[in-house]
Design an enzyme around this catalytic site. Structure first.
Site, PDB file in Angstrom:
ATOM      1  N   SER A  77      -7.198   0.543 -11.795  1.00 44.98           N
ATOM      2  CA  SER A  77      -6.338   1.192 -12.788  1.00 44.98           C
ATOM      3  C   SER A  77      -6.246   0.431 -14.106  1.00 44.98           C
ATOM      4  CB  SER A  77      -4.928   1.394 -12.222  1.00 44.98           C
ATOM      5  OG  SER A  77      -4.266   0.160 -12.056  1.00 44.98           O
ATOM      6  N   LYS A 122       0.504  -3.280 -15.007  1.00 45.06           N
ATOM      7  CA  LYS A 122       0.268  -2.254 -16.021  1.00 45.06           C
ATOM      8  C   LYS A 122       0.429  -2.868 -17.401  1.00 45.06           C
ATOM      9  CE  LYS A 122      -0.061   0.938 -12.825  1.00 45.06           C
ATOM     10  NZ  LYS A 122      -1.389   1.511 -12.474  1.00 45.06           N
TER      11      LYS A 122
END
Length: 250
Positions: A77, A122
């Site tokens: 990701s 993230k």
């Protein structure tokens, strides 16, 4: 005559010995500590070698608890910057002395109750008070009215987002996205959940600063310049920050 003779006899006798100088000898406390350390080392299997190993382990535990810790990347990701299987060093002290996460930082956080029962990594796109919108006419994210060119770190060929959104980030929360937007479950996927997909700053474990393995990929992770010109949020946006769900899409 007798008194003079008696005086002479006293002068010839040796003077009483003074107190013995023991300044160079260890006191009772010093001997007790030394004996205790010796007993402990003698009690451990392996003696001094085992004691040294235990000391190193304690130092590593303290370092991992208070300073930094490794984190293994579980998915793709965050490609292309981070690949699945990479191990990064997360600096826990990065936000402990007043400074909070900044736009562009890669942060590791506890997603329990927000993303899932695990730790995640993230990129911070919006901080408290920011107005984050996707997308402008060129397909770029806008933060506080300024379009952000993320092409320097997005996965090649991907757009900023296929999911439109228009949110104001509450104070002490973060709006976070993965760099591989097509393979990332992030704030966009939890806009309707409790908290609106915004992660509390208190859940942040630290900032990812280095790739430490594999050895061939070891490098320092820098904050990109893409967000450098984003202005501070205007007061009206801060006033609306208590209602992150208003005006959201998708």
């Amino acid at each position: 005559m007798d008194s003079e003779a008696q005086s002479t006899e006293r002068d010839r006798s040796p003077h009483p010995a003074g107190p013995e100088d023991t300044s160079g000898a260890p006191g009772p406390e010093g001997r007790s500590r030394s004996a205790l350390a010796g007993h402990l080392v003698g009690w451990l299997p392996g003696g001094r070698s085992t004691a040294a190993l235990l000391l190193v382990l304690l130092l590593l535990l303290a370092f991992s608890t208070f300073v930094a810790r490794p984190f293994q990347i579980p998915s793709g990701s965050m490609e292309p910057a981070l690949r699945a299987g990479d191990r990064v060093l997360v600096l826990k002290l990065a936000y402990r002395f007043g400074a909070g996460p900044q736009r562009g930082d890669m942060v590791v956080f506890d997603g329990t109750g927000y993303f899932g029962d695990a730790d995640y990594i993230k990129r911070v796109v919006g901080v408290g008070g920011d107005h984050v919108v996707c997308c402008d006419k060129d397909g770029r994210i806008r933060v506080n009215g300024r379009s952000v060119d993320e092409s320097g770190f997005l996965f090649p060929g991907e757009s900023a987002s296929t999911v439109p959104f228009d949110v104001v980030v509450p104070e002490k929360r973060l709006f976070v996205l993965g760099d591989h937007r097509g393979s990332s479950s992030d704030s966009r996927d939890h806009l309707g959940s409790p908290g609106g997909g915004m992660i509390p700053v208190s859940r942040v474990i630290g900032r990812a600063d280095w790739i430490v393995s594999p050895f061939g990929r070891a490098t320092r992770l820098h904050r990109p310049d893409a967000y450098a010109r984003v202005p501070a949020p205007v007061p009206t946006d801060r006033a609306n920050a208590a209602h992150p769900g208003e005006g959201t899409h998708g």
